[in-house]
Design an enzyme around this catalytic site. Structure first.
Site, PDB file in Angstrom:
ATOM      1  N   GLN A  64       0.834  -1.210   0.000  1.00 26.44           N
ATOM      2  CA  GLN A  64       0.000   0.000   0.000  1.00 26.44           C
ATOM      3  C   GLN A  64       0.867   1.258   0.000  1.00 26.44           C
ATOM      4  O   GLN A  64       0.387   2.338  -0.303  1.00 26.44           O
ATOM      5  CB  GLN A  64      -0.926  -0.003   1.221  1.00 26.44           C
ATOM      6  CG  GLN A  64      -1.990  -1.082   1.155  1.00 26.44           C
ATOM      7  CD  GLN A  64      -2.945  -1.085   2.329  1.00 26.44           C
ATOM      8  OE1 GLN A  64      -3.163  -2.109   2.935  1.00 26.44           O
ATOM      9  NE2 GLN A  64      -3.542   0.050   2.655  1.00 26.44           N
TER      10      GLN A  64
ATOM     11  N   ARG B 159      -9.360  -0.501   7.330  1.00 26.66           N
ATOM     12  CA  ARG B 159     -10.261   0.516   6.780  1.00 26.66           C
ATOM     13  C   ARG B 159     -10.532   1.582   7.836  1.00 26.66           C
ATOM     14  O   ARG B 159     -11.681   1.862   8.197  1.00 26.66           O
ATOM     15  CB  ARG B 159     -11.557  -0.122   6.318  1.00 26.66           C
ATOM     16  CG  ARG B 159     -12.173   0.670   5.167  1.00 26.66           C
ATOM     17  CD  ARG B 159     -13.310  -0.041   4.545  1.00 26.66           C
ATOM     18  NE  ARG B 159     -13.757   0.700   3.384  1.00 26.66           N
ATOM     19  CZ  ARG B 159     -14.167   0.143   2.266  1.00 26.66           C
ATOM     20  NH1 ARG B 159     -14.189  -1.151   2.147  1.00 26.66           N
ATOM     21  NH2 ARG B 159     -14.575   0.867   1.257  1.00 26.66           N
ATOM     22  N   CYS B 160      -9.463   2.154   8.315  1.00 23.61           N
ATOM     23  CA  CYS B 160      -9.554   2.984   9.517  1.00 23.61           C
ATOM     24  C   CYS B 160      -8.370   3.915   9.559  1.00 23.61           C
ATOM     25  O   CYS B 160      -7.295   3.570   9.115  1.00 23.61           O
ATOM     26  CB  CYS B 160      -9.528   2.047  10.716  1.00 23.61           C
ATOM     27  SG  CYS B 160      -9.186   2.835  12.283  1.00 23.61           S
TER      28      CYS B 160
ATOM     29  N   GLU C  48     -13.064   5.021   4.446  1.00 21.49           N
ATOM     30  CA  GLU C  48     -13.232   4.235   5.663  1.00 21.49           C
ATOM     31  C   GLU C  48     -14.424   4.672   6.502  1.00 21.49           C
ATOM     32  O   GLU C  48     -14.786   3.979   7.449  1.00 21.49           O
ATOM     33  CB  GLU C  48     -11.970   4.351   6.496  1.00 21.49           C
ATOM     34  CG  GLU C  48     -11.752   5.762   6.979  1.00 21.49           C
ATOM     35  CD  GLU C  48     -10.394   5.948   7.621  1.00 21.49           C
ATOM     36  OE1 GLU C  48      -9.424   5.412   7.094  1.00 21.49           O
ATOM     37  OE2 GLU C  48     -10.338   6.614   8.646  1.00 21.49           O
TER      38      GLU C  48
END
Ligand code: CDP
Length: 808
Positions: A237, A384-385, A760
Site C-alpha cells: 500500500q 479501513r480505519c 473508511e
C-alpha cells in the site's frame, strides 16, 4: 456560434471532471481478467518460498533439523534465523519502534509464527520441504487474556527486552507492558466527574479482527548480482516506504531498489506493514541469485500477517441530569500481540484514538492507553480505519447510547443536544484536535427525516408491547450512530513514518497533443484512483479525464509518496494533484497570453481554456496551449508543460456521517434481520459520486461483518480457532443487507478542492450503528451493554442471560 459549436454544458460534460459519475476506467481490465497482480509476475528461473510455522503459541525452539527437507526433489535451501544472522536480518524494526523476529530466534511467541523459509523450484516442492523440517519445541505457558498479561506471575514473553524499563513510547511498568500513553487534563476531568449529576461506566471491547483482503500478502524479489540491484514486486500500500525500509535494513543503496506495486486486490491496512515473507524472499534471491516468489495462503494471512482492533475500552461519561455531557474518561487496554508492529504514524502509539470525544462538545476529557504483549499475532493495522479512529468511534457511540439509556432519553435527542455546533468550527477538541468543518445538526436531522425516525420509534414501541403480550418473539432495535472521522495523515507537524513526513505527491506531464500522464505517490487497491485523480485534473486544467493516464505504484517513476491507507489519498494526494494542476495552469496562462498577445491579467479561465476578458470569441483551448508549449513559448520560458507538487497538508480533514440501522432479533434463535440501513456521509466536495457510493457499500459490508461476527479468536492454549473463511465471517451477497445512501456537503476549508476522505467512513460509522441496534433491542429486556460480535449464537445467549425463556 454555428450549430456545431459545443455548448458550455457539452464542453463541461466532455471533461468528465469533479462531480461526474465517471465509470471506473480500471474496470475495463479487471472485468476482463486482464489485471496484473503479483501472482501474475512470472520470471525465468523463478523460485518459490514457503514457511515452516509454529504450532505453538509460546515455546522454546530447541532445534531445527533441515536434513530431510533438503532431500526433497526441488528444495534448494532452508533459511532459519541462524542464516539471517549472518546478514544481520534475524530481527527487523517495526513501524511502532519495536523489533520483531523475522524467523524464530530461540523462541516462538504466537501460533503460526514464521520459523524457517524453504526455497524450492516450485510451490509444491517448497510445501513438501516444509513438511519435512523437524523442529523440536518445548512448550511454555501462554498469555492470551489481555487482562492477565500484567499479572505479577504472568510469564515473560519478550526475553529480548529483559531489564528494559522503557521502550519507544516511554516507561514500561511490567515485563509484558509496552507503553502507557495519556492525553487530556486528568484533574479537570476527575473534577467534572465529582460534580456530575449522572455518570456511566462500562468496559466496551472491540474484538480482534482482520482486514482479510481477497488477495493475500505476496511478493517477488529479484536480485541482480551484476548491477547490485533489487527489484521487488509486492502487494504494498506504500511502495516508497517499503523501498526506504529495505534500503535501511538491507543496506542496499535506495536508488538500486525498485519497488513495484502492480494491481492490488484489496488492502484495508493489511498491506501497509513489512512482513517476514518480504525479507526472506529478498534474502533468498540474494543467496540463490534467482527471483523468489512468496505468496501467503488464506490461513497464513488470517493468522500471521497483521490483525486489527483488540481494544478494551473502559468508558466513563459524566453528564447533567438534562443530558449535557461534562466529561469523558477512557482507559484502553490495547492488546498488541507478540511484537508491537502497529502501523501508526511514529508519534502516535494508539493512533488517533484521542478523537474519542467524537462529535460532541466535551469541555474536558482524559485518555490513557496501556499497550501490552500477549501470545497473539502482531500487527495492529488500521483496517479501513485512520489509526484507531474506528475503535474511538465505537467507544463514544456505545457510550452515548448507554448514557441515553441511563437518562431515559432518546439516543438521537441526546446526540443533538451535545453536538459541536456549526458555528464552533474550526473546533478544538478537549483531547487536542482541530476539527476543520462540520454541520452535524443538519446531517442528523436529514437522517431522522429521511427514515421517519419518530415513526420507527412508534413502530418499536408497538413491537415491544406485542412482545410483552406474547404475540411475537422478535425484538426490534434502532441503532443510531454519528461519527466524526479524522483522515488525511498527515501534516508534517504531527505525522511521520520512520521520520519521513507524511506528505504526498503528484507529477503531471502534458504531451503536445493535449493528452498527459499523472504520476501519484498513492497506490489504489480498488478505490478507483485511476478514475478519480484524472477527474480532479480535468476540472482544474480543462483536459478531458479520458486524456489523462494515471500511474501509481512504481518507485522509479512516481514521485515519493506515503501511500494509500486511512482515507489519506484524497485529503493529501488529492490536494497535491490539484496543486500540480494549478502550477500547470499558471504556465499555460503565460503561454496563452503570449499567443493571444494580451497581458496575463486580461485572461480568464473558461472550462477548458482561457479567453480574453470582455472578448469571449478570443480564446485559446488547453489543448492548443499544450501544442504551443512544445513549439512557441514566450521568449525566455522553458518549453514543455509539466509540474510536480509535494503537498504537506496544514490539517487533517474531518468527514462525518449519520447512520441508522433497523434490526429485528428473534430471541429464540438469536437470528437477526437487518430491516433497513441508511447511511448519510459528508466528505466535503465529492469527486465521483458513484465511486463514493461504492466505497460506502464496501465499507458498510465490512462493518456489518465485523459487528455481526467477524472475529479472530484464540482458545486458552493460544490456538487460532478462526483461521479460515469457514470460521471467520466473510459476508457474501446473500447475507449482506441493502444499503440506502445519502449525503450532505460541507467542504474542507483548507483543502484546495474542499474534499475530505470517505473510504473508511462507513466502517467507522457502521460498526456502532449495528452494535447499537442489537443493544437497543436488548435494552428493552434490561441489558446495558452486550459485547460484539453479535452473531446468532451470542444473541441467543444474550436472550438467555436476560431470562427471556420462561420455565416450562
Ligand atoms: O485513501 P483512499 O483512497 O482509501 O480513500 P479516499 O481518499 O477516501 O478515496 C477513496 C475513493 O473515493 C477515491 O477514488 C477518491 O477519489 C473517491 N473520493 C471522492 O470521489 N470524493 C471524495 N470527497 C473523497 C473520495
Amino acid at each position: 456560434m454555428n450549430d456545431m459549436t459545443p455548448t458550455r454544458e457539452q464542453r463541461e460534460a466532455k471533461l468528465e471532471g469533479m462531480g461526474c459519475k465517471r465509470k471506473r476506467v480500471e474496470d475495463i481490465r479487471f472485468t476482463q481478467g486482464k489485471g496484473n497482480y503479483v501472482d501474475d509476475v512470472k520470471l525465468p528461473g523463478m523460485l518459490h518460498g514457503d514457511f515452516v510455522r509454529s504450532p505453538h503459541a509460546h515455546a522454546r525452539v530447541k532445534s531445527i533439523n533441515s536434513e530431510e527437507a533438503l532431500k526433497v526433489p526441488g528444495v534448494l535451501a532452508v533459511i532459519t534465523a541462524e542464516t539471517l544472522k549472518t546478514v544481520n536480518l534475524a530481527w527487523m524494526p517495526t513501524l511502532a519502534g519495536d523489533v520483531q523476529m523475522v524467523l524464530a530466534d530461540g523462541k516462538v511467541l504466537f501460533q503460526n509464527q514464521e520459523v524457517a523459509f524453504v526455497v524450492a523450484t516450485d510451490r509444491y516442492a517448497a510445501d513438501d520441504g516444509v513438511n519435512k523440517v523437524v523442529v523440536d519445541y518445548e512448550a511454555l505457558p501462554v498469555v492470551i487474556d489481555p487482562f492477565k498479561a500484567m499479572d505479577a506471575d504472568a510469564p515473560v514473553l519478550r526475553e529480548d527486552l529483559a531489564g528494559k524499563t522503557s521502550g519507544a513510547h516511554g516507561p514500561r511498568k511490567h515485563h509484558n507492558h509496552i507503553f502507557e500513553w495519556t492525553v487530556g487534563d486528568k484533574d479537570l476531568t476527575d473534577a467534572a466527574f465529582r460534580k456530575a449529576d449522572v455518570t456511566i461506566k462500562e468496559m466496551i471491547s472491540y474484538h480482534r479482527t482482520h482486514p482479510s483482503p481477497l488477495e493475500t500478502c505476496q511478493c517477488v524479489c529479484s536480485f541482480d548480482k551484476i548491477r547490485g540491484e533489487l527489484t521487488i514486486w509486492g502487494t504494498f500500500q506504500a511502495p516508497h516506504v517499503i523501498r526506504t525500509v529495505v534500503a535501511l535494513i538491507a543496506k542496499i543503496p535506495e536508488h538500486k531498489i525498485h519497488v513495484i506495486s502492480p494491481d492490488i486486490g484489496g488492502g484495508f491496512g493489511n498491506k501497509v506493514g513489512a512482513y517476514p515473507g518480504y525479507i526472506c524472499a529478498a534474502v533468498a534471491s540474494i543467496v540463490t541469485g534467482k527471483p523468489v516468489k512468496w505468496v501467503e495462503d488464506r490461513i497464513e494471512n488470517l493468522t500471521a500477517s497483521s490483525f486489527a482492533r483488540d481494544y478494551h475500552m473502559t468508558t466513563e461519561i459524566a453528564a447533567t441530569r438534562a443530558g449535557k455531557v461534562s466529561g469523558l474518561r477512557v482507559h484502553v487496554l490495547a492488546d498488541h500481540g507478540a511484537f508491537d508492529a502497529c502501523a501508526d504514524p511514529s508519534k502516535w502509539p494508539a493512533g488517533f484514538f484521542n478523537i474519542v470525544t467524537g462529535s460532541y462538545d466535551f469541555p474536558v476529557a482524559h485518555l490513557s492507553v496501556d499497550g501490552i504483549y500477549t501470545n497473539k499475532a502482531p500487527g495492529g493495522v488500521a483496517y479501513r480505519c485512520s489509526f484507531r479512529v474506528t475503535e474511538a468511534a465505537y467507544c463514544i457511540e456505545r457510550g452515548m447510547d448507554i448514557l441515553a439509556q441511563k437518562l431515559g432519553m432518546d439516543p438521537a435527542e441526546l446526540r443533538l443536544k451535545n453536538f459541536i455546533r456549526a458555528d464552533q468550527f474550526p473546533y478544538h477538541s478537549a483531547l487536542g484536535w482541530e476539527y476543520d468543518s462540520g454541520d452535524y445538526h443538519t446531517a442528523m436531522r436529514k437522517m431522522m427525516e429521511s427514515v421517519d425516525y419518530a415513526g420507527l420509534r412508534r413502530q418499536q414501541a408497538e413491537q415491544r408491547a406485542a412482545f410483552k403480550r406474547g404475540e411475537t418473539r422478535e425484538i426490534m432495535g434502532l441503532g443510531v450512530s454519528f461519527f466524526t472521522e479524522i483522515v488525511g495523515a498527515g501534516p508534517s507537524k504531527n505525522c511521520d513514518i520512520l521520520g519521513i513526513a507524511m506528505f504526498d505527491s503528484c507529477e503531471i506531464r502534458l504531451h503536445p497533443t493535449g493528452a498527459g500522464i499523472a504520476r501519484v505517490g498513492t497506490k489504489s487497491q480498488g478505490q478507483g484512483h485511476e478514475t478519480t485523480w484524472a477527474q480532479i485534473i480535468a476540472t482544474e486544467i480543462g483536459i478531458p479525464a479520458d486524456d489523462i493516464m494515471v500511474e501509481e505504484g512504481n518507485t522509479d517513476t512516481a514521485p515519493y509518496g506515503l501511500g494509500t491507507y486511512g482515507s489519506r489519498s484524497t485529503p493529501v494526494a488529492g490536494a497535491a494533484i490539484a496543486m500540480a494542476a494549478r502550477k500547470i495552469k499558471a504556465k499555460a496562462q503565460m503561454i496563452a497570453a503570449y499567443k493571444l498577445e494580451v497581458h496575463e491579467d486580461d485572461l480568464e479561465w473558461d472550462i477548458d481554456g482561457f479567453r480574453v476578458k470582455g472578448l469571449p470569441e478570443r480564446t485559446m483551448s488547453m489543448k492548443d496551449i499544450c501544442w504551443a508549449a512544445y513549439n512557441s513559448v514566450p521568449p525566455g520560458m522553458e518549453p514543455g508543460l509539466e509540474a510536480v507538487s509535494y503537498y504537506d497538508p496544514p490539517n487533517m480533514t474531518y468527514p462525518f456521517g449519520a447512520y441508522i440501522c433497523v434490526m429485528n432479533i428473534d430471541v429464540d434463535t438469536g437470528v437477526y434481520q437487518v430491516k433497513r440501513f441508511y447511511a448519510l456521509d459528508d466528505c466535503g466536495t465529492r469527486i465521483n459520486p458513484m465511486i463514493i457510493e461504492g466505497q460506502v457499500h464496501g465499507g458498510l459490508t465490512e462493518a456489518f461483518a465485523i459487528a455481526m461476527g467477524q472475529e479472530i479468536r484464540y482458545d486458552e492454549a493460544g490456538n487460532v480457532v478462526t483461521g479460515s473463511f469457514m470460521d471467520f465471517f466473510m459476508p457474501t451477497a446473500v447475507e449482506t443487507p441493502h444499503w440506502e445512501t445519502d449525503f450532505t456537503v460541507t467542504p474542507s476549508p483548507h483543502h484546495p478542492i474542499g474534499a475530505k476522505g470517505v473510504g473508511e467512513s462507513p466502517n467507522v460509522g457502521g460498526v456502532p450503528a449495528f452494535s447499537n441496534a442489537v443493544n437497543d433491542a436488548f435494552a428493552f429486556l434490561g441489558a446495558t451493554h452486550i459485547q460484539m460480535p453479535h452473531d446468532f449464537w451470542r444473541n441467543w445467549q444474550a436472550a438467555k442471560n436476560l431470562g427471556v425463556f420462561a420455565a416450562p
